[in-house]
Design an enzyme around this catalytic site. Structure first.
Site: not given
Ligand code: MG
Length: 448
Positions: A99, A242, A244, A246
């Site tokens: 992440s 961020d 990744d 999400d």
């Molecule tokens: Mg994330």
């Protein structure tokens, strides 16, 4: 080993660690074997663009194949892209990602066939198999087969575009600055923005596992370049995910940072109708309650953690939910955080309102939330008692840790599940007051 003594491997967002230190290829392969033994079916595998991704992905894959399960490699994707694939194909997934963590970290995260983060009880099953070394090892002729499928990219980007009023957005030809931060959405979000006919300028839209452009947490101090670009006055909105993707945060046309709390409040204000439900943890601001109430909608508060919010949304039939850190969940698309989905909705909202973003934002109530943490090894119950004594006439909510509430002020104090740390949040209408609230509790715990 009894049930109670099984150590925990999965944290709130998968297994995190430093590759070749605690996250070795041997360990990753055994986790793959535990996953395959548990799933007994095909597994989709994906990764973000961290440097250690291929090493860990191949190790996990090898473990899964050894158990006789087939593997479908769906390539580099944002986490919500992999989740959308799993949901669409009704298939279990494994995502290699850390992440927003610094570049030296990586992680292994499991995805349920409905696209949500794996429920804790299923993670426990995988942990049990791992620690008891109860792996199903297939004889050679039943070893799993690997295929690859590159359809996830189109599946994901098409789905997002289909959830918004495409024509309305296209007509506006918004001028957008997107800081990909070398992360996993370096292709998906530009694809969506381009197809929505935005006039797009990108920053750091090259995949780089060292995150050389900026740290991957989308905080104001990490987005100075994007803010500077916005201050030229040449753009309608700035966007940053961020690592990744999400999560997402926005910058208005004057260069002001818009945090996740404000975005969630705005979406609640615009999209919630009478009788609807919005789900958010106890750590997000009262602004959500104010706008929900004005719309005749209900707020369900949960413990902190995106998977918990997702589950509560499903249970309450809610289509809007999210966290104050920029994790927004749109249930009409999928029940997990999705940065690009929030981007498309924000553009639709801008097209609909026909006002600059700063003016749209000015219409929502805002509170300040200050976050602190303090090292603590003592007794948590003693801390709770101290808070109850100190804030005598306040009301207390014990959904997660202890939240002391008085009018529009609150302090939330929670012990970390993984470290000897207590996290403190203070909310108020003024930043100074929010800071004082959090700081008083911090000093109280430190003087113990
Ligand atoms: Mg994330």
């Amino acid at each position: 080993m009894t049930e109670e003594t099984i150590p925990r491997l999965f944290g709130t967002n998968g297994i995190r660690g430093v590759p070749n230190e605690d996250l070795t290829p041997e360990f990753a392969m055994e986790i793959g074997m535990a996953i395959g033994t548990f799933v007994k079916d095909k597994v989709a595998i994906s990764m973000d663009n961290r440097l250690s991704g291929p090493m860990l992905l191949n190790a996990v894959k090898s473990g899964i194949l050894a158990t006789g399960c087939d593997v479908i490699n769906i390539g580099i994707l944002p986490t919500p892209g992999a989740q959308y694939y799993c949901k669409s194909r009704n298939i279990f997934g494994v995502m290699i990602t850390a992440s927003h963590n610094p570049p030296r970290f990586n992680g292994i995260k499991c995805i349920d066939p409905d696209g949500t983060e794996l429920a804790r009880r299923k993670e426990v099953e995988i942990e049990k198999i791992h620690f008891k070394r109860d792996f199903h090892i297939a004889s050679w002729e039943f070893i799993g087969r690997e295929t690859s499928d590159n359809s996830a990219f189109d599946l994901y980007t098409n789905a997002i575009i289909s959830r918004v009023d495409r024509k309305k957005i296209q007509d506006k030809k918004f001028r957008v600055a997107f800081d990909a931060g070398n992360g996993a959405a370096y292709l998906t979000t530009p694809e969506i923005l381009t197809r929505l006919k935005c006039n797009l300028t990108t920053l750091n839209a090259n995949p780089d596992g060292l995150f050389t452009s900026r740290p991957s947490e989308p905080k104001p101090e990490n987005l100075k370049k994007l803010v500077a670009l916005m201050k030229t006055g040449d753009f309608d909105i700035g966007i940053a995910h961020d690592g990744d993707a999400d999560r997402v945060v926005f910058i208005d046309e004057t260069g002001n940072f818009i945090d996740g709390d404000t975005t969630l409040t705005l979406f609640s204000k615009v999209f919630l109708k009478r009788g609807d439900v919005v789900v958010t943890p106890v750590s997000s601001s009262n602004a959500i309650d104010i706008v929900a109430k004005a719309n005749g909608a209900k707020v369900v508060r949960t413990k902190v953690g995106a998977p918990i919010v997702s589950r509560a949304m499903i249970e309450n039939n809610a289509f809007i939910g999210g966290e104050e850190n920029g994790g927004f969940i749109y249930g009409k698309h999928q029940y997990c955080r999705d940065g690009a989905m929030a981007v498309a909705l924000m553009l639709e909202l801008m097209a609909r309102e026909e006002k600059p973003v700063s003016e749209i934002i000015a219409s929502v109530p805002r509170f300040y939330i200050i976050r602190e943490s303090v090292k603590y090894n003592g007794n948590w119950n003693a801390v709770m008692d101290q808070i109850r004594n100190k804030l005598k006439n306040w009301t207390f909510d014990l959904t997660d840790g202890i939240k002391a509430i008085r009018d529009d002020d609150w302090v939330l104090v929670r012990p970390s599940g993984t470290e000897p740390i207590i996290r403190i949040f203070g909310q108020s209408e003024s930043m100074e007051r929010a800071f004082d609230l959090a700081d008083d509790i911090k000093s109280m715990i430190q003087s113990e």
